[in-house]
Design an enzyme around this catalytic site. Structure first.
Site, PDB file in Angstrom:
ATOM      1  N   GLY A  14       0.897  -1.420  -0.132  1.00 12.13           N
ATOM      2  CA  GLY A  14      -0.023  -0.016  -0.012  1.00 12.13           C
ATOM      3  C   GLY A  14       1.057   1.262  -0.083  1.00 12.13           C
ATOM      4  N   ASN A  16       1.597   2.829  -2.417  1.00  7.41           N
ATOM      5  CA  ASN A  16       0.991   3.906  -3.506  1.00  7.41           C
ATOM      6  C   ASN A  16      -0.195   4.340  -2.945  1.00  7.41           C
ATOM      7  OD1 ASN A  16       2.050   4.271  -6.410  1.00  7.41           O
ATOM      8  ND2 ASN A  16       2.257   1.949  -5.739  1.00  7.41           N
ATOM      9  N   MET A  91      -3.668  -7.307  -7.075  1.00 10.57           N
ATOM     10  CA  MET A  91      -3.448  -8.325  -7.985  1.00 10.57           C
ATOM     11  C   MET A  91      -4.563  -9.271  -8.290  1.00 10.57           C
ATOM     12  SD  MET A  91      -0.289  -7.353  -7.772  1.00 10.57           S
ATOM     13  CE  MET A  91       0.594  -8.900  -8.347  1.00 10.57           C
ATOM     14  N   ARG A  92      -5.679  -8.743  -8.775  1.00  4.19           N
ATOM     15  CA  ARG A  92      -6.896  -9.532  -9.332  1.00  4.19           C
ATOM     16  C   ARG A  92      -6.900  -9.167 -10.587  1.00  4.19           C
ATOM     17  NH1 ARG A  92      -6.113 -13.700  -6.841  1.00  4.19           N
ATOM     18  NH2 ARG A  92      -8.008 -14.498  -7.793  1.00  4.19           N
ATOM     19  N   ASN A 108      -4.877   1.945 -13.262  1.00  4.14           N
ATOM     20  CA  ASN A 108      -4.068   1.223 -12.761  1.00  4.14           C
ATOM     21  C   ASN A 108      -2.527   1.809 -13.057  1.00  4.14           C
ATOM     22  OD1 ASN A 108      -3.158  -1.436 -11.660  1.00  4.14           O
ATOM     23  ND2 ASN A 108      -2.345  -1.945 -13.689  1.00  4.14           N
ATOM     24  N   HIS A 110       1.421   0.413 -13.182  1.00  4.40           N
ATOM     25  CA  HIS A 110       2.212  -0.785 -13.654  1.00  4.40           C
ATOM     26  C   HIS A 110       3.778  -0.250 -13.543  1.00  4.40           C
ATOM     27  CE1 HIS A 110       3.172  -4.799 -15.202  1.00  4.40           C
ATOM     28  NE2 HIS A 110       3.891  -4.222 -16.241  1.00  4.40           N
TER      29      HIS A 110
HETATM   30  C1  GRF Z   1       3.522  -1.234  -7.554  1.00  8.71           C
HETATM   31  O1  GRF Z   1       4.984  -1.299  -7.673  1.00  8.71           O
HETATM   32  C2  GRF Z   1       2.628  -1.304  -8.811  1.00  8.71           C
HETATM   33  O2  GRF Z   1       3.278  -0.728  -9.814  1.00  8.71           O
HETATM   34  C3  GRF Z   1       2.387  -2.730  -8.896  1.00  8.71           C
HETATM   35  O3  GRF Z   1       2.141  -3.214  -7.698  1.00  8.71           O
HETATM   36  C4  GRF Z   1       3.198  -2.359  -6.619  1.00  8.71           C
HETATM   37  C5  GRF Z   1       2.102  -1.863  -5.513  1.00  8.71           C
HETATM   38  O4  GRF Z   1       3.084  -1.640  -4.513  1.00  8.71           O
HETATM   39  N1  GRF Z   1       1.095  -2.728  -9.532  1.00  8.71           N
HETATM   40  P1  GRF Z   1       2.201  -0.966  -3.331  1.00  8.71           P
HETATM   41  O5  GRF Z   1       1.558  -1.936  -2.606  1.00  8.71           O
HETATM   42  O6  GRF Z   1       1.700   0.251  -3.720  1.00  8.71           O
HETATM   43  O7  GRF Z   1       3.448  -0.680  -2.266  1.00  8.71           O
END
Ligand code: GRF
Length: 191
Positions: A14, A16, A91-92, A108, A110
């Protein structure tokens, strides 16, 4: 619409989510309405609790298929009057059910410069392929994984001493910068 309410979907640490929450904490036009997470032990739940943001566990193992999970997600998002859905380490695999509920309103992030290295091993693959530049991409979500119109990208240089974790860390610095900015820009189009 005078205020945009975000619904965040996350599965893991989390970071982000935290960056987005911090970016909009004092914003009068954009707010986080709810976090939905799918793993009971996901650290993102503690981050939400610390910030007093409502968090709901929808454990994918309790649903018969992906569409049923997405219907439950759409129902929660509707309850919280969410305008814009933000996948932050979710992750779904999405289904048409959620896309139909929020057409052009699901974002999203990536950890590669799409269309290079889609999928869950993007950082490892960039490193082992030997590219010298990788990065991160914010895109609108469509049915195919890690596709959909690109909204923002940032480049990260790969140096000879980089490992998966050092590269991941460098990419995340850029993610935390471009994701709130891309969310704000997309929210403006909905206001
Ligand atoms: C990120 O690196 C994003 O690009 C990928 O999953 C990761 C999530 O990281 N989709 P966090 O849970 O936000 O630390």
């Amino acid at each position: 619409m005078t205020k945009i309410t975000l619904g965040i979907l996350a599965s893991g640490s989390g970071s982000n989510f935290a960056a987005i929450a911090q970016a909009f904490a004092a914003n009068s036009q954009i707010q986080i309405g709810v976090l939905i997470y799918n793993n009971p032990t996901a650290q993102v739940a503690q981050r939400a609790a610390a910030l007093n943001i409502p968090a709901l566990l929808l454990d994918h193992r309790e649903f018969t298929n992906r569409a049923a999970l997405d219907q439950a997600i759409a129902d929660v998002l509707a309850t919280y009057k969410v305008d814009l859905v933000v996948m932050a380490g979710w992750m779904r695999i999405v289904t048409q059910v959620l896309i139909d509920a929020y057409p052009d309103r699901i974002l999203n992030i990536h950890p590669s410069l799409l269309p290079s290295f889609p999928g869950i091993h993007a950082v490892e693959q960039a490193l082992s392929y030997g590219v010298k530049i990788t990065g991160c991409t914010v895109h609108l979500v469509s049915l195919a994984v890690d596709s959909g119109p690109i909204l923002a990208q940032a480049a990260v240089e790969i140096t000879p001493e980089d490992t998966v974790s050092s590269l991941q860390a460098k990419i995340q610095v850029q993610e935390h910068r471009i994701y709130p900015a891309a969310i704000a820009a997309h929210a403006q189009t909905l206001l």
